[in-house]
Write a protein that holds these residues in place. Structure first.
Motif, PDB file in Angstrom:
ATOM      1  N   GLU A 181       0.851  -1.189   0.000  1.00 58.49           N
ATOM      2  CA  GLU A 181       0.000   0.000   0.000  1.00 58.49           C
ATOM      3  C   GLU A 181       0.887   1.239   0.000  1.00 58.49           C
ATOM      4  N   LYS A 182       0.679   2.126  -0.962  1.00 61.46           N
ATOM      5  CA  LYS A 182       1.498   3.334  -1.079  1.00 61.46           C
ATOM      6  C   LYS A 182       0.696   4.622  -0.921  1.00 61.46           C
ATOM      7  N   VAL A 183      -0.617   4.528  -0.900  1.00 54.75           N
ATOM      8  CA  VAL A 183      -1.477   5.694  -0.709  1.00 54.75           C
ATOM      9  C   VAL A 183      -2.252   5.473   0.578  1.00 54.75           C
ATOM     10  N   PHE A 184      -2.177   6.441   1.487  1.00 56.32           N
ATOM     11  CA  PHE A 184      -2.769   6.311   2.807  1.00 56.32           C
ATOM     12  C   PHE A 184      -3.748   7.442   3.085  1.00 56.32           C
ATOM     13  N   MET A 236       6.731   6.381   8.948  1.00 54.49           N
ATOM     14  CA  MET A 236       6.518   7.819   9.036  1.00 54.49           C
ATOM     15  C   MET A 236       5.026   8.149   8.896  1.00 54.49           C
ATOM     16  N   VAL A 237       4.344   7.499   7.963  1.00 51.39           N
ATOM     17  CA  VAL A 237       2.915   7.735   7.768  1.00 51.39           C
ATOM     18  C   VAL A 237       2.147   7.365   9.032  1.00 51.39           C
ATOM     19  N   ARG A 279       3.564  19.533  10.352  1.00 53.53           N
ATOM     20  CA  ARG A 279       3.794  18.292  11.109  1.00 53.53           C
ATOM     21  C   ARG A 279       4.357  17.203  10.199  1.00 53.53           C
ATOM     22  N   SER A 280       3.867  17.122   8.957  1.00 54.33           N
ATOM     23  CA  SER A 280       4.379  16.089   8.041  1.00 54.33           C
ATOM     24  C   SER A 280       5.853  16.348   7.732  1.00 54.33           C
TER      25      SER A 280
END
Length: 97
Positions: free
Chosen positions: A30-33, A53-54, A80-81
């Motif tokens: 999974e690459k899109v969250f 990190m996500v 924050r990101s």
């Protein structure tokens, strides 16, 4: 990664292939969250640290909302990101300072 801005929102998609050198490691990464009700994040590159990190970013936003009683602003989420990225990938994020 592909993102399309539409009248009612944004569509974001990415492939699911992860490589190990020149070989395919997995075809279901999974690459899109979905970060929260209004934000999404896509990753590329070193999958392990990026996924970590996500998850940390999602937890930080949940924690902020519980303490403050309201969601963080979009600008606050962007800051924050950047901070999460700097802790996870310190050498790569120094240029963003």
């Amino acid at each position: 990664m592909l993102s399309i801005v539409c009248k009612d929102g944004v569509l974001m998609a990415g492939d699911r292939l992860a490589t190990e050198g020149h070989a395919v490691g997995t075809r279901d990464l999974e690459k899109v969250f979905r970060i929260d009700e209004s934000c999404m994040m896509a990753i590329a590159g070193a999958a392990g640290p990026a996924v970590e990190m996500v998850r940390m970013f999602q937890l930080e936003l949940e924690h902020f909302e519980k303490l403050d009683g309201q969601p963080l602003t979009f600008e606050g989420k962007a800051n924050r990101s950047r901070s999460c990225c700097g802790r996870t990938f310190p050498r790569r994020c120094r240029a963003w300072s």
